[in-house]
Each structure stands twice: as C-alpha cells, then as structure tokens.
Design a protein around this motif. Sequence first.
Motif, mmCIF file in Angstrom:
data_model
loop_
_atom_site.group_PDB
_atom_site.id
_atom_site.type_symbol
_atom_site.label_atom_id
_atom_site.label_comp_id
_atom_site.label_asym_id
_atom_site.label_seq_id
_atom_site.Cartn_x
_atom_site.Cartn_y
_atom_site.Cartn_z
ATOM 1 N N GLY A 11 0.846 -1.194 0.000
ATOM 2 C CA GLY A 11 0.000 0.000 0.000
ATOM 3 C C GLY A 11 0.882 1.244 0.000
ATOM 4 N N ILE A 12 0.332 2.346 0.499
ATOM 5 C CA ILE A 12 1.064 3.624 0.503
ATOM 6 C C ILE A 12 2.423 3.468 1.191
ATOM 7 N N MET A 13 2.449 2.775 2.306
ATOM 8 C CA MET A 13 3.689 2.628 3.081
ATOM 9 C C MET A 13 4.549 1.468 2.577
ATOM 10 N N GLY A 14 3.900 0.325 2.369
ATOM 11 C CA GLY A 14 4.642 -0.890 2.034
ATOM 12 C C GLY A 14 5.455 -0.773 0.757
ATOM 13 N N TYR A 31 4.208 -9.717 -2.218
ATOM 14 C CA TYR A 31 2.815 -10.105 -2.474
ATOM 15 C C TYR A 31 1.920 -8.920 -2.143
ATOM 16 N N ASN A 32 0.951 -8.663 -3.014
ATOM 17 C CA ASN A 32 -0.111 -7.707 -2.689
ATOM 18 C C ASN A 32 -1.431 -8.249 -3.206
ATOM 19 N N ARG A 33 -2.470 -8.104 -2.384
ATOM 20 C CA ARG A 33 -3.791 -8.624 -2.764
ATOM 21 C C ARG A 33 -4.191 -8.108 -4.146
ATOM 22 N N THR A 34 -4.049 -6.797 -4.356
ATOM 23 C CA THR A 34 -4.299 -6.227 -5.679
ATOM 24 C C THR A 34 -2.971 -6.271 -6.433
ATOM 25 N N ARG A 35 -2.856 -7.219 -7.334
ATOM 26 C CA ARG A 35 -1.554 -7.532 -7.933
ATOM 27 C C ARG A 35 -0.949 -6.354 -8.706
ATOM 28 N N ALA A 36 -1.815 -5.529 -9.312
ATOM 29 C CA ALA A 36 -1.318 -4.412 -10.124
ATOM 30 C C ALA A 36 -0.358 -3.515 -9.346
ATOM 31 N N LYS A 37 -0.556 -3.435 -8.025
ATOM 32 C CA LYS A 37 0.301 -2.549 -7.219
ATOM 33 C C LYS A 37 1.726 -3.093 -7.072
ATOM 34 N N ALA A 38 1.940 -4.352 -7.519
ATOM 35 C CA ALA A 38 3.285 -4.941 -7.401
ATOM 36 C C ALA A 38 4.154 -4.637 -8.619
ATOM 37 N N GLY A 124 5.957 8.060 10.910
ATOM 38 C CA GLY A 124 6.449 8.647 9.656
ATOM 39 C C GLY A 124 5.486 8.201 8.577
ATOM 40 N N SER A 125 5.321 9.048 7.562
ATOM 41 C CA SER A 125 4.304 8.751 6.560
ATOM 42 C C SER A 125 4.926 8.356 5.223
ATOM 43 N N LYS A 126 4.177 8.587 4.132
ATOM 44 C CA LYS A 126 4.589 8.139 2.790
ATOM 45 C C LYS A 126 6.017 8.596 2.450
ATOM 46 N N THR A 231 -3.876 11.710 -0.109
ATOM 47 C CA THR A 231 -3.671 10.805 1.022
ATOM 48 C C THR A 231 -2.216 10.464 1.312
ATOM 49 N N ASN A 232 -1.792 10.807 2.510
ATOM 50 C CA ASN A 232 -0.566 10.254 3.087
ATOM 51 C C ASN A 232 -0.959 9.151 4.056
ATOM 52 N N PHE A 233 -1.946 9.471 4.874
ATOM 53 C CA PHE A 233 -2.494 8.522 5.852
ATOM 54 C C PHE A 233 -4.002 8.752 5.863
ATOM 55 N N HIS A 239 -9.261 6.400 11.829
ATOM 56 C CA HIS A 239 -10.443 5.995 12.598
ATOM 57 C C HIS A 239 -10.255 4.570 13.137
ATOM 58 N N LYS A 240 -9.654 3.708 12.312
ATOM 59 C CA LYS A 240 -9.333 2.335 12.758
ATOM 60 C C LYS A 240 -8.407 2.391 13.990
ATOM 61 N N ASP A 241 -7.372 3.232 13.916
ATOM 62 C CA ASP A 241 -6.429 3.313 15.048
ATOM 63 C C ASP A 241 -7.137 3.793 16.311
HETATM 64 P P1 NAP Z 1 -2.965 1.311 2.510
HETATM 65 O O1 NAP Z 1 -2.326 2.152 1.494
HETATM 66 O O2 NAP Z 1 -4.436 1.369 2.680
HETATM 67 O O3 NAP Z 1 -2.532 -0.219 2.245
HETATM 68 C C1 NAP Z 1 -3.112 -1.279 2.961
HETATM 69 C C2 NAP Z 1 -2.515 -2.600 2.494
HETATM 70 O O4 NAP Z 1 -3.216 -3.675 3.161
HETATM 71 C C3 NAP Z 1 -2.673 -2.847 0.986
HETATM 72 O O5 NAP Z 1 -1.562 -3.585 0.528
HETATM 73 C C4 NAP Z 1 -3.947 -3.703 0.941
HETATM 74 O O6 NAP Z 1 -4.058 -4.501 -0.219
HETATM 75 C C5 NAP Z 1 -3.710 -4.571 2.155
HETATM 76 N N1 NAP Z 1 -4.931 -5.239 2.622
HETATM 77 C C6 NAP Z 1 -6.036 -4.662 3.164
HETATM 78 N N2 NAP Z 1 -6.938 -5.606 3.499
HETATM 79 C C7 NAP Z 1 -6.391 -6.805 3.148
HETATM 80 C C8 NAP Z 1 -6.823 -8.143 3.239
HETATM 81 N N3 NAP Z 1 -8.010 -8.458 3.780
HETATM 82 N N4 NAP Z 1 -5.995 -9.128 2.798
HETATM 83 C C9 NAP Z 1 -4.790 -8.819 2.248
HETATM 84 N N5 NAP Z 1 -4.319 -7.560 2.136
HETATM 85 C C10 NAP Z 1 -5.111 -6.576 2.592
HETATM 86 O O7 NAP Z 1 -2.362 1.583 3.968
HETATM 87 P P2 NAP Z 1 -0.974 2.252 4.394
HETATM 88 O O8 NAP Z 1 -1.169 3.709 4.534
HETATM 89 O O9 NAP Z 1 0.118 1.715 3.553
HETATM 90 O O10 NAP Z 1 -0.863 1.669 5.898
HETATM 91 C C11 NAP Z 1 -0.429 0.340 6.159
HETATM 92 C C12 NAP Z 1 -0.335 0.178 7.674
HETATM 93 O O11 NAP Z 1 0.624 1.100 8.201
HETATM 94 C C13 NAP Z 1 -1.648 0.449 8.413
HETATM 95 O O12 NAP Z 1 -1.757 -0.402 9.515
HETATM 96 C C14 NAP Z 1 -1.485 1.901 8.873
HETATM 97 O O13 NAP Z 1 -2.284 2.177 10.005
HETATM 98 C C15 NAP Z 1 -0.001 1.950 9.167
HETATM 99 N N6 NAP Z 1 0.649 3.275 9.047
HETATM 100 C C16 NAP Z 1 0.372 4.098 7.985
HETATM 101 C C17 NAP Z 1 1.017 5.324 7.893
HETATM 102 C C18 NAP Z 1 0.740 6.281 6.763
HETATM 103 O O14 NAP Z 1 1.145 7.466 6.895
HETATM 104 N N7 NAP Z 1 0.116 5.884 5.660
HETATM 105 C C19 NAP Z 1 1.938 5.728 8.877
HETATM 106 C C20 NAP Z 1 2.211 4.843 9.923
HETATM 107 C C21 NAP Z 1 1.559 3.623 10.001
HETATM 108 P P3 NAP Z 1 -4.794 -3.901 -1.529
HETATM 109 O O15 NAP Z 1 -3.767 -3.088 -2.233
HETATM 110 O O16 NAP Z 1 -5.231 -5.105 -2.274
HETATM 111 O O17 NAP Z 1 -5.960 -3.067 -1.040
#
Ligand code: NAP
Length: 297
Positions: A11-14, A31-38, A124-126, A231-233, A239-241
């Motif tokens: 995702g944004i971070m990974g 591995y990513n559920r949505t393969r296009a992101k890989a 830290g963010s994106k 979106t950075n976060f 809301h989940k956190d």
């Molecule tokens: P994101 O962009 O929404 O990415 C979420 C990832 O989780 C995507 O790879 C998504 O796959 C995958 N995912 C979601 N549900 C799934 C499921 N049921 N099975 C398999 N994969 C699933 O989120 P992010 O911003 O990168 O954040 C990732 C984590 O880091 C979160 O826990 C967030 O709270 C934490 N975090 C984020 C930030 C930030 O600034 N963004 C900072 C610190 C910590 P798809 O691509 O297929 O949807």
Amino acid sequence: MRTRIGFVGLGIMGRGMAANLVKAGYELTVYNRTRAKAKELEALGARVSNTPADAAADADIVFTMLADPPAVKQAVLGTAGVIEGLKPGAILIDCSTVDPETSACVREAAEAKNALFLDAPVAGSKDAATKGELILMVGGDPETLERAKPVLDVISKKIIYAGPSGSGTMLKLCFNLVVSHMMAALSEALVLGTKAGLSPQTIIDTIMTGVIGSRFYEWKGSCILNRDFTTNFSLKLMHKDLSLIASAGYSLGTPLPVTAAVKELYAAAKGIGNPEEDFCAIVKALEQFAQVEVKRQ
Ligand code: NAP
C-alpha cells in the motif's frame, strides 16, 4: 549467503519500504492482494508471488505492512497465508498498526512454526517510507531485533525498543492517540478562528512561534489551507487506530474521554466525506458543522 526477504502489503507505506529493500540489494519476493500494485516493485527487480505463503517460503525475514487486524489475520493466519510458508528460524516482522491481541496471535502462530516474531509498527508517513526514514517501535526479543537490525536500518532512521512482544504495537497506539488529537485540535482552531474572521495562516504562525510549535501543524495546516487532501495517511485508517486505542482503554480499564470524542469526530468525517482522503480531511466535517471553509486568504 544473501538475506532473502518476503514482503506482504504494498500500500502507501509498504511499496516505499519494499522498494528500499530491493534497492539495497536484498533478494525480495513481494505479495499484494491487488496484484497491479506490485508492478513498480517488479520493475525494480522483485519477484512477485501469488500468495502470502509463497512470498514467505524460503525467506529469512518476512515483513507484513497491512491495513488493519482483519487484513493481518487473513494474509498471515488465513489459507495460503504467511504462516503456511514461514520456515523455521525465519523472522516475521509485522509493521502494520494493529492491537496487542492480533500481535499476540501472530507471535503464537510464528512460534508454532519455530519462527521468530517482532511487532514493529512505524511512525512517519509516505515520504519517510520512500526515503527509508521511518521510526520503528519494536516489541519482542532483543536478540531477534539485533539479528534483524541490518535490514531494519534500510527502512528506518531510528529504532525504538519498546519492550517484550506486543510493546511496539502498544507504543504505536499511544503515539497515534497524540497524532489524532493534534489533528483534531488544529482543525477545530482553524474552523473557529476562520468563523471569527481571523486569518488561518496567522493561527498557524502563532502556534509555530512558541513551545507548542510542531512541524506537524505547519505541514497539515498548509495542506488544509491549500485544500490538498491527497492521502498520506487515510481518514479511515486513523479511525481504525482510534477504535483500537478505545478497545485497549477498555481492556486495560483506562478511561480515555478525550479520545472518545476525537474518535467520533473521525467517524463523522469518514461518514460524510471520503474515507480514503488524508486524515486532515476531518476539517471538512467541522467546516460543515460551522458553515465556513478554511482556506488561504
Ligand atoms: P494502505 O495504502 O491502505 O494499504 C493497505 C494494504 O493492506 C494494501 O496492501 C492492501 O491490499 C492490504 N490489505 C487490506 N486488506 C487486506 C486483506 N483483507 N488481505 C490482504 N491484504 C489486505 O495503507 P498504508 O497507509 O500503507 O498503511 C499500512 C499500515 O501502516 C496500516 O496499519 C497503517 O495504520 C499503518 N501506518 C500508515 C502510515 C501512513 O502514513 N500511511 C503511517 C504509519 C503507520 P490492496 O492493495 O489489495 O488493497
């Protein structure tokens, strides 16, 4: 022999974290559920796997960077999940923000495969993920952390050892309690001040002059004034956190009255707006209540 790494969740971070690992010369399977992101990672030289189990097979270290506890449970503990592929002696490092119960489930599952586990959520963010400048909050065995450190150094500028397994997760929840409140406080001040006829830039500048000045207020304040909610976060992840923080408060018998109100503000913003937008978009809910818009004058 080169350290082989599996990475689940682009995702944004990974995707920034994984890119830094492949650029540092590690043999990476993603591995990513949505393969296009890989695709981006494939272009950098990573192998793309079809399941989390496949990404973990043969890896010495496996990272997970997933949205929330259900995502971690599905991709790690579910069918063809990481645990199925995890080899004995490997280290599973979960960087997702989850709750201590989820971290404990994953640790137990890893240990049942004679593997090791660290909870290592990030601050830290994106931008920090892209630059390899995250702050890691690590829970687990210090010897496991020492073994993983050369790889963790690639994605971070600071590693904070929080304590035994689950402590990294708990520290991250405390950290985001503060961040969520800061965003809510800044948004309320900007909406109130704007309604009263003040310049919102003057409000931000004034906050920045004293001891409470934080680069966070300057950064998010300017995003709001520029109406840039890229979106950075996301709103939905903050809301989940807050929901995880509230549950931790309940489990530990610790009232969190201010957090309860802040959580409902994020819920309202998510409900009336776009949950995928940056969490600074909570200002839009307050603007709607007050019938005013905060913008650069
Ligand atoms: P994101 O962009 O929404 O990415 C979420 C990832 O989780 C995507 O790879 C998504 O796959 C995958 N995912 C979601 N549900 C799934 C499921 N049921 N099975 C398999 N994969 C699933 O989120 P992010 O911003 O990168 O954040 C990732 C984590 O880091 C979160 O826990 C967030 O709270 C934490 N975090 C984020 C930030 C930030 O600034 N963004 C900072 C610190 C910590 P798809 O691509 O297929 O949807």
